[in-house]
Design an enzyme around this catalytic site. Structure first.
Site, PDB file in Angstrom:
ATOM      1  N   HIS A  56     -55.404  30.414 -23.051  1.00  0.00           N
ATOM      2  CA  HIS A  56     -57.021  30.286 -22.819  1.00  0.00           C
ATOM      3  C   HIS A  56     -57.610  30.847 -24.739  1.00  0.00           C
ATOM      4  O   HIS A  56     -58.723  31.112 -24.507  1.00  0.00           O
ATOM      5  CB  HIS A  56     -57.486  30.228 -22.166  1.00  0.00           C
ATOM      6  CG  HIS A  56     -57.618  29.582 -21.046  1.00  0.00           C
ATOM      7  ND1 HIS A  56     -56.940  28.243 -21.188  1.00  0.00           N
ATOM      8  CD2 HIS A  56     -57.586  30.050 -20.061  1.00  0.00           C
ATOM      9  CE1 HIS A  56     -57.180  27.783 -19.874  1.00  0.00           C
ATOM     10  NE2 HIS A  56     -56.988  28.430 -19.105  1.00  0.00           N
ATOM     11  N   HIS A  60     -64.674  23.976 -18.855  1.00  0.00           N
ATOM     12  CA  HIS A  60     -63.615  25.125 -17.741  1.00  0.00           C
ATOM     13  C   HIS A  60     -64.287  24.627 -16.084  1.00  0.00           C
ATOM     14  O   HIS A  60     -64.047  25.493 -15.331  1.00  0.00           O
ATOM     15  CB  HIS A  60     -63.020  26.520 -17.812  1.00  0.00           C
ATOM     16  CG  HIS A  60     -61.438  26.509 -17.144  1.00  0.00           C
ATOM     17  ND1 HIS A  60     -61.261  26.743 -15.889  1.00  0.00           N
ATOM     18  CD2 HIS A  60     -60.210  26.674 -17.514  1.00  0.00           C
ATOM     19  CE1 HIS A  60     -60.672  27.131 -15.875  1.00  0.00           C
ATOM     20  NE2 HIS A  60     -59.111  26.826 -16.344  1.00  0.00           N
ATOM     21  N   TYR A  70     -64.884  24.016 -12.551  1.00  0.00           N
ATOM     22  CA  TYR A  70     -64.187  23.922 -10.687  1.00  0.00           C
ATOM     23  C   TYR A  70     -65.552  23.114 -10.194  1.00  0.00           C
ATOM     24  O   TYR A  70     -66.639  23.968  -9.981  1.00  0.00           O
ATOM     25  CB  TYR A  70     -63.987  24.951 -10.777  1.00  0.00           C
ATOM     26  CG  TYR A  70     -63.080  26.127 -11.119  1.00  0.00           C
ATOM     27  CD1 TYR A  70     -61.733  25.641 -10.461  1.00  0.00           C
ATOM     28  CD2 TYR A  70     -63.778  27.218 -11.987  1.00  0.00           C
ATOM     29  CE1 TYR A  70     -60.795  26.583 -11.260  1.00  0.00           C
ATOM     30  CE2 TYR A  70     -61.744  27.856 -12.396  1.00  0.00           C
ATOM     31  CZ  TYR A  70     -60.736  27.682 -11.975  1.00  0.00           C
ATOM     32  OH  TYR A  70     -60.168  28.869 -12.879  1.00  0.00           O
ATOM     33  N   ASP A 128     -51.030  22.172 -10.581  1.00  0.00           N
ATOM     34  CA  ASP A 128     -51.894  23.025 -11.924  1.00  0.00           C
ATOM     35  C   ASP A 128     -50.860  22.525 -12.900  1.00  0.00           C
ATOM     36  O   ASP A 128     -50.266  23.151 -13.521  1.00  0.00           O
ATOM     37  CB  ASP A 128     -50.761  24.182 -11.827  1.00  0.00           C
ATOM     38  CG  ASP A 128     -51.529  25.451 -13.052  1.00  0.00           C
ATOM     39  OD1 ASP A 128     -52.600  25.045 -14.325  1.00  0.00           O
ATOM     40  OD2 ASP A 128     -52.330  26.818 -13.462  1.00  0.00           O
ATOM     41  N   GLU A 164     -59.736  19.926 -17.263  1.00  0.00           N
ATOM     42  CA  GLU A 164     -59.796  20.749 -18.314  1.00  0.00           C
ATOM     43  C   GLU A 164     -59.662  19.015 -19.240  1.00  0.00           C
ATOM     44  O   GLU A 164     -58.246  19.742 -19.864  1.00  0.00           O
ATOM     45  CB  GLU A 164     -59.526  21.625 -18.319  1.00  0.00           C
ATOM     46  CG  GLU A 164     -59.623  22.765 -17.622  1.00  0.00           C
ATOM     47  CD  GLU A 164     -58.255  23.828 -17.301  1.00  0.00           C
ATOM     48  OE1 GLU A 164     -57.967  24.267 -18.434  1.00  0.00           O
ATOM     49  OE2 GLU A 164     -57.572  24.128 -15.833  1.00  0.00           O
TER      50      GLU A 164
END
Length: 305
Positions: A82, A151, A153, A208, A272
């Protein structure tokens, strides 16, 4: 904190990371994570933030550009995540509120976290009726690489396990990853695999992974539909980039503070939209290169129902 509000939606932002910290559908907040800077620093630093200069991982924390290799600042087992240890999520952006929008700006100097070129980036959130949008832009003084995303959630139930949500991802392929979540360059079809979300179904287990979206890069396309089967609350995410990173908060745990207590593992899903992860390391992936005189642009829309 800063807010945008319509008849149906209220969104709350923190200039720290230019982040979305809450989104209320009626009385229910469907964005998970922390809101205050101290809690974010103590736990989930990326929750709701704009990540950059490069979202995701960079293999060996190195990029090759125009015949020169640049050593980036690593922050993940010799790789970069990131944008490095002092990335855009860890900085206070300048905020310019307007009637229905908030424009955040940041300056990243030449050599920041190892990246060439001074970069000026903007993140403009706007709210109209039931649609929250984010326009990301960047300009550079030297050839460099850029891949910006949000990003946040999400849990459309507002609480409980995020794995009970129904997901429909507009993707025919995904990127296999190694044990460090680094892509090897292979692209696989989702047919007959657990990565096939082309029809809505419960998330059910941990993910992921990056999904390759149907449609052209640069054109607005639906990336994912996410809904709570009990309340009926639903969201569609549209974007102009070609990929969606889908992450089920596997690392969350009781040591991580949130707005309503410790963050529980798998209690939300990070969505994302972005370019292919680790694109600078793979010649066959869409380019992340930005040159002087060009403008990087990426638009994300969250459409609620």
């Amino acid at each position: 904190m800063l807010e945008l509000q319509s008849d149906t939606i209220r969104a709350v932002f923190n200039p720290y990371g230019a982040r979305l910290v809450s989104l209320f559908m009626g009385e229910t907040d469907v964005v998970m994570g922390a809101a205050e800077k101290s809690d974010l620093e103590a736990g989930e630093i990326y929750a709701g933030a704009v990540c950059g200069r490069i979202a995701g991982r960079i293999t060996n924390a190195r990029i090759a550009l125009d015949g020169k290799t640049y050593a980036l600042t690593p922050n993940m087992d010799g790789h970069q995540l990131h944008g490095g240890p002092d990335n855009f999520a860890t900085r206070d952006w300048q905020a310019e509120p307007a009637k229905n929008s908030i424009r955040f700006t940041i300056h990243s100097p030449d050599g920041d976290q190892g990246y060439p070129g001074a970069l000026d980036a903007t993140a403009t959130y706007a709210l109209e009726d039931s649609v929250l949008s984010l326009d990301l832009e960047a300009r550079t003084t030297k050839p460099t690489v850029v891949n910006l995303t949000n990003h946040a959630y999400w849990n459309m139930a507002g609480q409980g396990s995020g794995l009970g949500q129904l997901a429909e991802i507009n993707a025919h392929s995904y990127l296999p990853l190694d044990d460090l979540k680094l892509p090897g360059g292979e692209i696989r079809k989702v047919d007959g695999t657990r990565w096939d979300f082309r029809k809505a179904r419960p998330v059910a287990e941990a993910y992921d992974h990056a999904f390759i979206l149907n449609g052209k890069r640069g054109e607005m396309k639906r990336a994912i539909s996410l809904s709570d089967p009990v309340s009926g609350r639903a969201m569609e995410v549209f974007c102009t980039e070609g990929c969606l990173q889908f992450y089920t908060a596997d690392h969350w745990g009781p040591q991580m503070p949130g707005k309503n207590g410790p963050l529980e593992r798998h209690s939300a899903i990070a969505l994302e939209p972005q370019n292919y992860p680790d694109a600078p390391s793979h010649a066959d992936f869409p380019s992340a290169v930005l040159r002087p005189g060009e403008t990087y642009r990426h638009r994300i829309e969250w459409r609620f129902a």
